[in-house]
Design an enzyme around this catalytic site. Structure first.
Site, mmCIF file in Angstrom:
data_model
loop_
_atom_site.group_PDB
_atom_site.id
_atom_site.type_symbol
_atom_site.label_atom_id
_atom_site.label_comp_id
_atom_site.label_asym_id
_atom_site.label_seq_id
_atom_site.Cartn_x
_atom_site.Cartn_y
_atom_site.Cartn_z
ATOM 1 N N GLU A 240 59.099 29.574 15.463
ATOM 2 C CA GLU A 240 58.983 31.047 14.883
ATOM 3 C C GLU A 240 58.756 32.056 16.254
ATOM 4 O OE1 GLU A 240 55.493 31.688 12.511
ATOM 5 O OE2 GLU A 240 54.309 30.485 13.767
ATOM 6 N N LEU B 1 53.232 29.844 10.917
ATOM 7 C CA LEU B 1 52.737 30.643 9.542
ATOM 8 C C LEU B 1 53.784 30.344 8.276
ATOM 9 C CD1 LEU B 1 50.003 32.566 9.248
ATOM 10 C CD2 LEU B 1 51.837 34.277 9.220
HETATM 11 N N1 PDD Z 1 52.710 38.752 11.329
HETATM 12 N N2 PDD Z 1 54.614 33.978 11.896
HETATM 13 C C1 PDD Z 1 53.660 34.797 12.390
HETATM 14 C C2 PDD Z 1 53.229 33.999 13.817
HETATM 15 C C3 PDD Z 1 53.310 36.056 12.039
HETATM 16 O O1 PDD Z 1 52.265 36.630 12.826
HETATM 17 C C4 PDD Z 1 53.779 36.600 10.997
HETATM 18 C C5 PDD Z 1 53.400 37.957 10.565
HETATM 19 C C6 PDD Z 1 54.849 35.799 10.412
HETATM 20 C C7 PDD Z 1 55.522 36.327 9.164
HETATM 21 O O2 PDD Z 1 54.639 36.147 7.900
HETATM 22 P P1 PDD Z 1 54.831 37.203 6.839
HETATM 23 O O3 PDD Z 1 56.272 37.200 6.197
HETATM 24 O O4 PDD Z 1 53.905 36.832 5.792
HETATM 25 O O5 PDD Z 1 54.531 38.713 6.990
HETATM 26 C C8 PDD Z 1 55.147 34.481 10.748
HETATM 27 C C9 PDD Z 1 52.136 40.108 11.039
HETATM 28 C C10 PDD Z 1 52.972 40.834 10.184
HETATM 29 C C11 PDD Z 1 51.311 40.430 12.200
HETATM 30 O O6 PDD Z 1 50.863 39.856 12.980
HETATM 31 O O7 PDD Z 1 51.539 41.676 12.397
#
Ligand code: PDD
Length: 282
Positions: free
Chosen positions: A180, A204
């Site tokens: 990721e 995540l």
């Molecule tokens: N980050 N993977 C990682 C490591 C993340 O930190 C995030 C989100 C995602 C995407 O998850 P989602 O689609 O639920 O936002 C994947 C947030 C937005 C942040 O740290 O600002």
């Protein structure tokens, strides 16, 4: 001035103070969520709530995150963000304030809650169509990347590596597998099949990732959840990132080499178009 939430109060950001013994400050002992709001309406809050509940349970903080919905809505209202196309609301919960000792405070102390909201300016379509670039970095995170912990040092270092390399994003690679981004999930397209790492403790479980998979299903795009080797990623037809602060972001260059013809692909475009239709309520 921006209004933030701190332990039940709404106050100007300059007046918000956190005690030095907060375990968030000392140990990064807490979890967070970032929820998008489209024209003031929280998007998929229930999924964000589920994930926060799982995280709180995993690290044994006793707090009912359901109360955070009202906090998030109040932050949008108090910052004049209910009418903007996209805003993000951040909330974190830490184990609370106690003199520094590694084990949990006994008896437990009240958790500390902090939240803020920001407007997000989506890149223009012209910018999006140019695509984005990324570098790969070794994944040095702990083995519970599925917990949305505020301890983000490896993610910070990864994103700084991208900045240092003059590119937009960083991709974590563990044991030869592209997992990721530093703050987004990763998708690739191989012969029309949308492919992404399966849900495990090493990524995540992104709410946007799940949304993109649903959009693909609805559009009749086959989806496969499996490990993507780094060599495969470089040879993909298309690559993109998904996340709350990323939406759908096409990657056209990784480690200095073009992905396919170096242009944004059809699957990425179809998914982003549908994404925009759904979030704007069309
Ligand atoms: N980050 N993977 C990682 C490591 C993340 O930190 C995030 C989100 C995602 C995407 O998850 P989602 O689609 O639920 O936002 C994947 C947030 C937005 C942040 O740290 O600002």
């Amino acid at each position: 001035m921006k209004i933030v939430h701190l332990n039940g109060e709404y106050l100007p950001i300059d007046e918000a103070r956190v005690p030095v013994n907060d375990r968030g400050y000392l140990f990064a002992d807490g979890v967070y969520e970032v929820t998008p709001a489209y024209r003031g309406r929280l998007f998929r809050w229930d999924r964000h709530l589920d994930r926060m509940r799982r995280g709180l349970a995993a690290i044994e903080i006793g707090y009912d995150a359901a109360a955070l919905r009202e906090v998030k809505e109040e932050l949008l209202a108090r910052n004049g963000l209910t009418g903007v196309p996209v805003a993000y609301v951040y909330v974190q919960v830490t184990r609370g304030i106690a003199p520094r000792t590694h084990a949990f405070p006994n008896p437990p102390v009240p958790p500390s809650i902090y939240g803020f909201a920001n407007e997000y300016l989506r890149p223009t379509r012209e910018r999006w169509e140019e695509g984005y670039d990324a570098v790969t970095v070794p994944d040095q995170r702990w083995a519970r990347a599925d917990i949305k912990a505020i301890a983000l040092l490896p993610n910070v270092l990864a994103q700084q590596a991208a900045v240092n390399a003059g590119v937009n994003d960083a991709i974590f690679v563990r044991d030869g597998v592209a997992l990721e981004g530093s703050h987004a999930n990763l998708f690739a397209v191989f012969d029309g099949v949308l492919t992404t790492a399966p849900r495990s403790n090493y990524i995540l479980h992104g709410v946007t990732r799940e949304f993109v998979i649903e959009l693909a299903d609805a559009l009749g795009i086959p989806v496969e959840e499996r490990a993507i080797q780094i060599g495969e990623l470089r040879a993909a037809d298309e690559v993109f990132l998904s996340g709350t602060t990323t939406e759908v972001r096409p990657l056209v260059e990784i480690d200095g080499a073009a992905i396919a013809d170096g242009k944004v692909g059809q699957v990425s475009r179809a998914l982003f178009d549908r994404f925009l239709e759904v979030v704007s309520g069309d």
